[in-house]
Design an enzyme around this catalytic site. Structure first.
Site, PDB file in Angstrom:
ATOM      1  N   GLU A   1       0.824  -1.213   0.000  1.00 16.30           N
ATOM      2  CA  GLU A   1       0.000   0.000   0.000  1.00 16.30           C
ATOM      3  C   GLU A   1       0.859   1.265   0.000  1.00 16.30           C
ATOM      4  O   GLU A   1       0.508   2.248  -0.643  1.00 16.30           O
ATOM      5  CB  GLU A   1      -0.964   0.002   1.188  1.00 16.30           C
TER       6      GLU A   1
ATOM      7  N   CYS B   1     -17.854   1.525 -19.572  1.00 22.46           N
ATOM      8  CA  CYS B   1     -19.163   1.412 -18.907  1.00 22.46           C
ATOM      9  C   CYS B   1     -19.949   0.145 -19.280  1.00 22.46           C
ATOM     10  O   CYS B   1     -20.586  -0.453 -18.395  1.00 22.46           O
ATOM     11  CB  CYS B   1     -19.988   2.660 -19.177  1.00 22.46           C
TER      12      CYS B   1
HETATM   13  N1  ADE Z   1      -3.789   0.617  -5.350  1.00 23.40           N
HETATM   14  C1  ADE Z   1      -3.630   0.844  -4.041  1.00 23.40           C
HETATM   15  N2  ADE Z   1      -3.738  -0.301  -3.341  1.00 23.40           N
HETATM   16  C2  ADE Z   1      -3.970  -1.286  -4.241  1.00 23.40           C
HETATM   17  C3  ADE Z   1      -4.138  -2.675  -4.152  1.00 23.40           C
HETATM   18  N3  ADE Z   1      -4.108  -3.292  -2.972  1.00 23.40           N
HETATM   19  N4  ADE Z   1      -4.363  -3.362  -5.275  1.00 23.40           N
HETATM   20  C4  ADE Z   1      -4.361  -2.719  -6.451  1.00 23.40           C
HETATM   21  N5  ADE Z   1      -4.197  -1.430  -6.622  1.00 23.40           N
HETATM   22  C5  ADE Z   1      -3.994  -0.699  -5.518  1.00 23.40           C
END
Ligand code: ADE
Length: 393
Positions: free
Chosen positions: A62, A224
């Site tokens: 993250e 979409c």
């Molecule tokens: N962007 C931020 N966290 C993410 C995640 N866990 N998986 C994919 N994209 C992300």
């Protein structure tokens, strides 16, 4: 999630600026999680950090994914884990080693915060990541959205997320008009994020909402017709899916000119490490400085050479450009063969390294871009070149 968006909470009227309250959302909010979870089961991405629920790995991913794309993060994530397989190893490592593993990923304060957070987890949480939202958010480098992501993904608990991808999905789903970063929009978006977050399947829901933004509800040309939320989406209903979220009113980004010197002495080039605190702290670079408005790049380069106590003829060697979040850099490069003392009288660590050693050094991005110019200066193998005595690696 039932009842969280109760009567009287400010849910905005579709197509209106944030701040005009609607008593009820325009659809059953539980429908969003149900549809996203079903879609994620079919279309979710297989990403390296999804093979584990280890909070250390989730937290690392993250932090790396803040302001950086999935594709750019994957090799760094894997290599970082080989060096620092767990939070104890990371906390015990010198911060310079952490910065070296981060080199090239950008936004280097993340690396320093990562190291500080690992030390906090060891010192204050006995080596286990805290399983509470507010304790996660107190870790250096962990903001509200990142805390929500870790809480959801690692602990399967309901932590609302509002990263760039989710922000876009929500702006369209609720047809939020106006600047999506305004204080009122921000407040509104967090309310929606919380209202839609389910109590169950939080691990999958968090990743589903981020994947939808990354792969379907994309910034331009959203797909979409294949979106599981299409029939709920207020922007789609109003034909505004291509226009929302509105572009932020951007500040003009200034350009700064700097010079950098590729100084060669007895086959080695001078490099120095930036101080640990401050921008690009701990990363390596060629000697350089900003060019003021009243001087030319060549004059700045001569002045810098003099300050270093070195002598030599400076030869223009091209330019590289690099973009930072708050300015654009125009970096003018100069080569010189120099005489003079090896010690260049600076407080920051410096070294004279041969081209092979330079290749292994954690340079910051702009100066990394200067490295391919060295072979040009060295000419073809066996030919006369700008640096007699310097050979190809
Ligand atoms: N962007 C931020 N966290 C993410 C995640 N866990 N998986 C994919 N994209 C992300």
């Amino acid at each position: 999630m039932k009842g969280r968006h109760g009567r009287g909470e400010s849910l905005t009227r579709p197509g209106r600026p944030a701040g005009s309250p609607l008593p009820e959302p325009p659809f059953d909010p539980t429908e969003v999680a149900a549809r996203l979870l079903a879609w994620y089961g079919r279309c979710g991405r297989d990403l390296p950090w999804r093979h584990s629920r280890d909070p250390y790995r989730i937290w690392l991913s993250e932090i790396m994914l803040q302001q950086t794309t999935v594709a750019a993060v994957i090799p760094y994530f894997q290599r970082f884990l080989q060096h620092f397989p767990d939070v104890a190893t990371l906390a015990a490592a010198p911060v310079e080693d952490v910065i070296a593993q981060w080199a090239g990923l950008g936004y280097y304060s993340r690396a320093r915060n990562l190291h500080a957070a690992a030390q906090r987890v060891m010192a204050e949480h006995g080596g286990d990541f805290p399983a509470e939202l507010d304790a996660l958010q107190r870790l250096p480098g962990v903001g509200r959205s990142t805390a929500g992501a870790i809480y959801s993904i690692a602990f399967n608990r309901p932590g609302p997320i509002l990263d760039g991808n989710v922000r876009r999905v929500l702006c369209r789903l609720f047809a939020l008009d106006g600047d999506p970063r305004s204080t009122s929009a921000e407040k509104q978006l967090w309310l929606w994020a919380a209202a839609l977050t389910p109590e169950q399947h939080c691990h999958d829901y968090a990743q589903a909402s981020m994947d939808l933004g990354a792969t379907v509800c994309t910034p331009s040309a959203p797909a979409c017709p294949v979106c599981p939320l299409e029939t709920l989406c207020q922007a789609r209903k109003l034909g505004l899916e291509g226009e929302l979220p509105r572009a932020r009113t951007k500040k003009a980004i200034p350009t700064q000119t700097q010079v950098a010197l590729l100084l060669c002495r007895q086959g080695r080039f001078l490099v120095r490490r930036r101080p640990l605190s401050g921008m690009l702290g701990g990363l390596w670079e060629f000697p350089g400085r900003e060019v003021s408005a009243s001087e030319t790049p060549a004059a700045a380069a001569r002045d810098l050479l003099r300050q270093l106590g070195l002598e030599g003829e400076l030869i223009p060697a091209g330019a590289v450009r690099h973009a930072y979040s708050h300015f654009r850099l125009q970096l003018q490069l100069f080569f010189a063969l120099v005489d003079g003392p090896a010690a260049v009288g600076e407080e920051t660590p410096s070294a004279w390294l041969n081209p092979t050693e330079l290749g292994d050094l954690p340079f910051h991005g702009a100066h990394q871009k200067a490295l391919p110019l060295l072979p040009a200066a060295l000419g073809e193998p066996g030919e006369a070149n700008l640096f007699p005595g310097v050979t190809h690696a």
